[in-house]
Design a protein around this motif. Structure first.
Motif, mmCIF file in Angstrom:
data_model
loop_
_atom_site.group_PDB
_atom_site.id
_atom_site.type_symbol
_atom_site.label_atom_id
_atom_site.label_comp_id
_atom_site.label_asym_id
_atom_site.label_seq_id
_atom_site.Cartn_x
_atom_site.Cartn_y
_atom_site.Cartn_z
ATOM 1 N N PRO A 109 0.845 -1.205 0.000
ATOM 2 C CA PRO A 109 0.000 0.000 0.000
ATOM 3 C C PRO A 109 0.877 1.251 0.000
ATOM 4 C CG PRO A 109 -0.724 -1.562 1.681
ATOM 5 C CD PRO A 109 0.592 -2.064 1.172
ATOM 6 N N GLU A 110 0.447 2.261 -0.742
ATOM 7 C CA GLU A 110 1.221 3.498 -0.836
ATOM 8 C C GLU A 110 0.402 4.675 -0.325
ATOM 9 O OE1 GLU A 110 2.723 4.213 -4.744
ATOM 10 O OE2 GLU A 110 4.179 2.595 -4.662
ATOM 11 N N PRO A 111 0.938 5.432 0.645
ATOM 12 C CA PRO A 111 0.207 6.607 1.137
ATOM 13 C C PRO A 111 0.075 7.661 0.046
ATOM 14 C CG PRO A 111 2.444 6.545 2.034
ATOM 15 C CD PRO A 111 2.227 5.240 1.333
ATOM 16 N N THR A 112 -1.084 8.261 -0.027
ATOM 17 C CA THR A 112 -1.311 9.337 -0.989
ATOM 18 C C THR A 112 -0.639 10.623 -0.485
ATOM 19 O OG1 THR A 112 -3.400 9.771 0.149
ATOM 20 C CG2 THR A 112 -3.492 8.379 -1.821
ATOM 21 N N PRO A 113 -0.341 11.560 -1.375
ATOM 22 C CA PRO A 113 0.329 12.799 -0.939
ATOM 23 C C PRO A 113 -0.515 13.635 0.025
ATOM 24 C CG PRO A 113 0.505 12.511 -3.320
ATOM 25 C CD PRO A 113 -0.470 11.487 -2.841
ATOM 26 N N GLU A 114 -1.858 13.508 -0.081
ATOM 27 C CA GLU A 114 -2.734 14.325 0.752
ATOM 28 C C GLU A 114 -3.773 13.475 1.467
ATOM 29 O OE1 GLU A 114 -4.533 17.167 -1.853
ATOM 30 O OE2 GLU A 114 -2.769 18.464 -1.907
ATOM 31 N N TRP A 115 -4.326 14.047 2.529
ATOM 32 C CA TRP A 115 -5.465 13.451 3.233
ATOM 33 C C TRP A 115 -6.402 14.587 3.641
ATOM 34 C CZ3 TRP A 115 -8.564 9.654 3.942
ATOM 35 C CH2 TRP A 115 -9.386 9.586 5.058
ATOM 36 N N SER A 116 -7.669 14.450 3.287
ATOM 37 C CA SER A 116 -8.660 15.498 3.557
ATOM 38 C C SER A 116 -8.209 16.842 2.998
ATOM 39 C CB SER A 116 -8.928 15.617 5.056
ATOM 40 O OG SER A 116 -9.577 14.464 5.536
ATOM 41 N N SER A 117 -7.680 16.786 1.760
ATOM 42 C CA SER A 117 -7.273 17.993 1.014
ATOM 43 C C SER A 117 -6.094 18.730 1.631
ATOM 44 C CB SER A 117 -8.462 18.964 0.863
ATOM 45 O OG SER A 117 -9.541 18.330 0.207
ATOM 46 N N LYS A 118 -5.370 18.074 2.531
ATOM 47 C CA LYS A 118 -4.178 18.686 3.126
ATOM 48 C C LYS A 118 -2.971 17.778 2.919
ATOM 49 C CE LYS A 118 -6.555 21.250 6.812
ATOM 50 N NZ LYS A 118 -6.670 21.444 8.284
ATOM 51 N N LYS A 119 -1.808 18.410 2.734
ATOM 52 C CA LYS A 119 -0.568 17.647 2.583
ATOM 53 C C LYS A 119 -0.303 16.857 3.851
ATOM 54 C CE LYS A 119 4.370 18.286 1.562
ATOM 55 N NZ LYS A 119 4.900 17.676 2.802
ATOM 56 N N ARG A 120 0.091 15.618 3.679
ATOM 57 C CA ARG A 120 0.400 14.784 4.838
ATOM 58 C C ARG A 120 1.570 15.359 5.634
ATOM 59 N NH1 ARG A 120 -2.136 9.966 5.056
ATOM 60 N NH2 ARG A 120 -3.117 9.302 3.104
ATOM 61 N N GLN A 121 1.497 15.223 6.930
ATOM 62 C CA GLN A 121 2.600 15.644 7.786
ATOM 63 C C GLN A 121 3.794 14.724 7.566
ATOM 64 O OE1 GLN A 121 2.016 15.276 12.063
ATOM 65 N NE2 GLN A 121 3.215 17.123 12.434
ATOM 66 N N SER A 122 4.978 15.306 7.467
ATOM 67 C CA SER A 122 6.226 14.555 7.350
ATOM 68 C C SER A 122 6.916 14.524 8.705
ATOM 69 C CB SER A 122 7.152 15.209 6.322
ATOM 70 O OG SER A 122 8.495 14.748 6.468
ATOM 71 N N ILE A 123 7.635 13.450 8.964
ATOM 72 C CA ILE A 123 8.365 13.337 10.230
ATOM 73 C C ILE A 123 9.457 14.401 10.320
ATOM 74 C CG2 ILE A 123 10.184 11.722 9.512
ATOM 75 C CD1 ILE A 123 8.063 11.503 12.745
ATOM 76 N N PHE A 124 9.845 14.978 9.176
ATOM 77 C CA PHE A 124 10.874 16.025 9.165
ATOM 78 C C PHE A 124 10.290 17.428 9.368
ATOM 79 C CE2 PHE A 124 13.208 12.688 6.804
ATOM 80 C CZ PHE A 124 14.388 12.692 7.518
ATOM 81 N N ASP A 125 8.961 17.549 9.385
ATOM 82 C CA ASP A 125 8.352 18.865 9.589
ATOM 83 C C ASP A 125 8.763 19.438 10.953
ATOM 84 O OD1 ASP A 125 7.138 18.657 7.165
ATOM 85 O OD2 ASP A 125 5.124 18.261 7.937
ATOM 86 N N ALA A 126 8.943 20.734 10.996
ATOM 87 C CA ALA A 126 9.421 21.383 12.222
ATOM 88 C C ALA A 126 8.457 21.211 13.388
ATOM 89 C CB ALA A 126 9.657 22.872 11.948
ATOM 90 N N ASP A 127 7.160 21.112 13.096
ATOM 91 C CA ASP A 127 6.173 21.003 14.165
ATOM 92 C C ASP A 127 5.851 19.552 14.538
ATOM 93 O OD1 ASP A 127 4.890 20.307 11.842
ATOM 94 O OD2 ASP A 127 3.068 21.480 12.245
ATOM 95 N N CYS A 128 6.628 18.625 14.008
ATOM 96 C CA CYS A 128 6.379 17.210 14.279
ATOM 97 C C CYS A 128 7.163 16.757 15.510
ATOM 98 C CB CYS A 128 6.787 16.369 13.079
ATOM 99 S SG CYS A 128 6.353 14.631 13.237
ATOM 100 N N ASN A 129 6.521 15.953 16.343
ATOM 101 C CA ASN A 129 7.204 15.387 17.506
ATOM 102 C C ASN A 129 8.311 14.437 17.062
ATOM 103 O OD1 ASN A 129 5.532 16.710 19.336
ATOM 104 N ND2 ASN A 129 4.047 15.041 19.374
ATOM 105 N N ASN A 130 9.297 14.240 17.922
ATOM 106 C CA ASN A 130 10.374 13.312 17.610
ATOM 107 C C ASN A 130 9.836 11.889 17.448
ATOM 108 O OD1 ASN A 130 12.242 15.323 17.710
ATOM 109 N ND2 ASN A 130 13.161 14.714 19.650
ATOM 110 N N LEU A 131 10.414 11.174 16.508
ATOM 111 C CA LEU A 131 10.040 9.785 16.275
ATOM 112 C C LEU A 131 10.660 8.909 17.362
ATOM 113 C CD1 LEU A 131 8.669 7.749 14.376
ATOM 114 C CD2 LEU A 131 10.731 7.785 12.960
ATOM 115 N N ASP A 132 9.826 8.200 18.103
ATOM 116 C CA ASP A 132 10.306 7.402 19.235
ATOM 117 C C ASP A 132 10.778 6.014 18.845
ATOM 118 O OD1 ASP A 132 9.609 9.426 21.151
ATOM 119 O OD2 ASP A 132 7.520 8.778 20.988
#
Length: 220
Positions: A113-136
């Motif tokens: 399965p491949e995630p689509t670029p968007e969900w609910s008309s918004k770009k998916r959050q990336s783990i590298f985004d500045a507002d993203c919590n650290n990956l545990d």
């Protein structure tokens, strides 16, 4: 990378892949469910907030659907999955928001399965985004692993490059690396060749074992 070591990796990868393709779906499914139970009971997993899990192929590896659904139903966890959309050989992790979102993914290469670029008309959050919590924690796939926590991937280097890139990002620590392995994928100490750029796992989960770094050092 020496020619001999590189050849050894290719030979081992081919041999293990042949073995895995001969496994029945019922065998893979029963092993996968046992592994999922062990993961869900791990204190490290229970305590983590932001987790990545790979989207499994239809065969020849630990199936992750039950794990993914469990994570999505846990209000205390945020799920990210691998996404390869660029031609530069780099992998991102993007957020999966709901079970409906996950089940809407189209089937891509190798039936994954491949995630689509968007969900609910918004770009998916990336783990590298500045507002993203650290990956545990990352639940890591592979072709083979050994008792010293070495990993043999599919040969593309996606996970090793991602872990290096993510861990070198400002303010980000290395996530806990938890490998999921069928019985047939776990080899004895030292049987998986390792290079300087290869990351060892912190833990390997099989249907009947949880191998940690302490056990690997003791020659478990």
């Amino acid at each position: 990378m020496s020619i001999v070591q590189s050849t050894n990796k290719r030979v081992l990868r081919k041999a293990i892949t042949t073995t895995l393709r001969e496994l029945s779906q019922s065998d893979i499914q029963s092993q996968s469910l046992a592994i999922a139970e062990k993961v869900l009971s791990l204190p490290a997993f229970q305590q983590c907030k932001t987790v990545s899990c790979y989207l499994s192929m239809p065969a020849a590896e630990v199936q992750t659907t039950s794990l993914i659904l469990n994570i999505l139903r846990d209000l205390g966890k945020t799920l990210f999955v691998p996404s390869i959309t660029s031609s530069d050989g780099n992998m991102d992790f993007v957020r999966v928001y709901t079970e409906e979102d996950y089940r809407s993914f189209p089937s891509g290469l190798w039936g994954i399965p491949e995630p689509t670029p968007e969900w609910s008309s918004k770009k998916r959050q990336s783990i590298f985004d500045a507002d993203c919590n650290n990956l545990d924690l990352i639940l890591v796939p592979g072709v083979a692993f050994d008792q010293s926590l070495s990993r043999l991937g599919h040969g593309k280097g996606y996970y090793d490059r991602f872990i290096t890139s993510y861990s070198s990002s400002t303010g980000r620590s290395k996530p806990l690396l938890v490998a999921l392995a069928l019985e047939q994928q776990l080899l004895e100490h030292g049987q998986v060749p390792m290079f300087d750029h290869d990351w060892k796992m912190d833990m390997i989960i099989t249907p009947d074992k949880v191998i940690t770094a302490a056990q690997a050092q003791d020659g478990y």
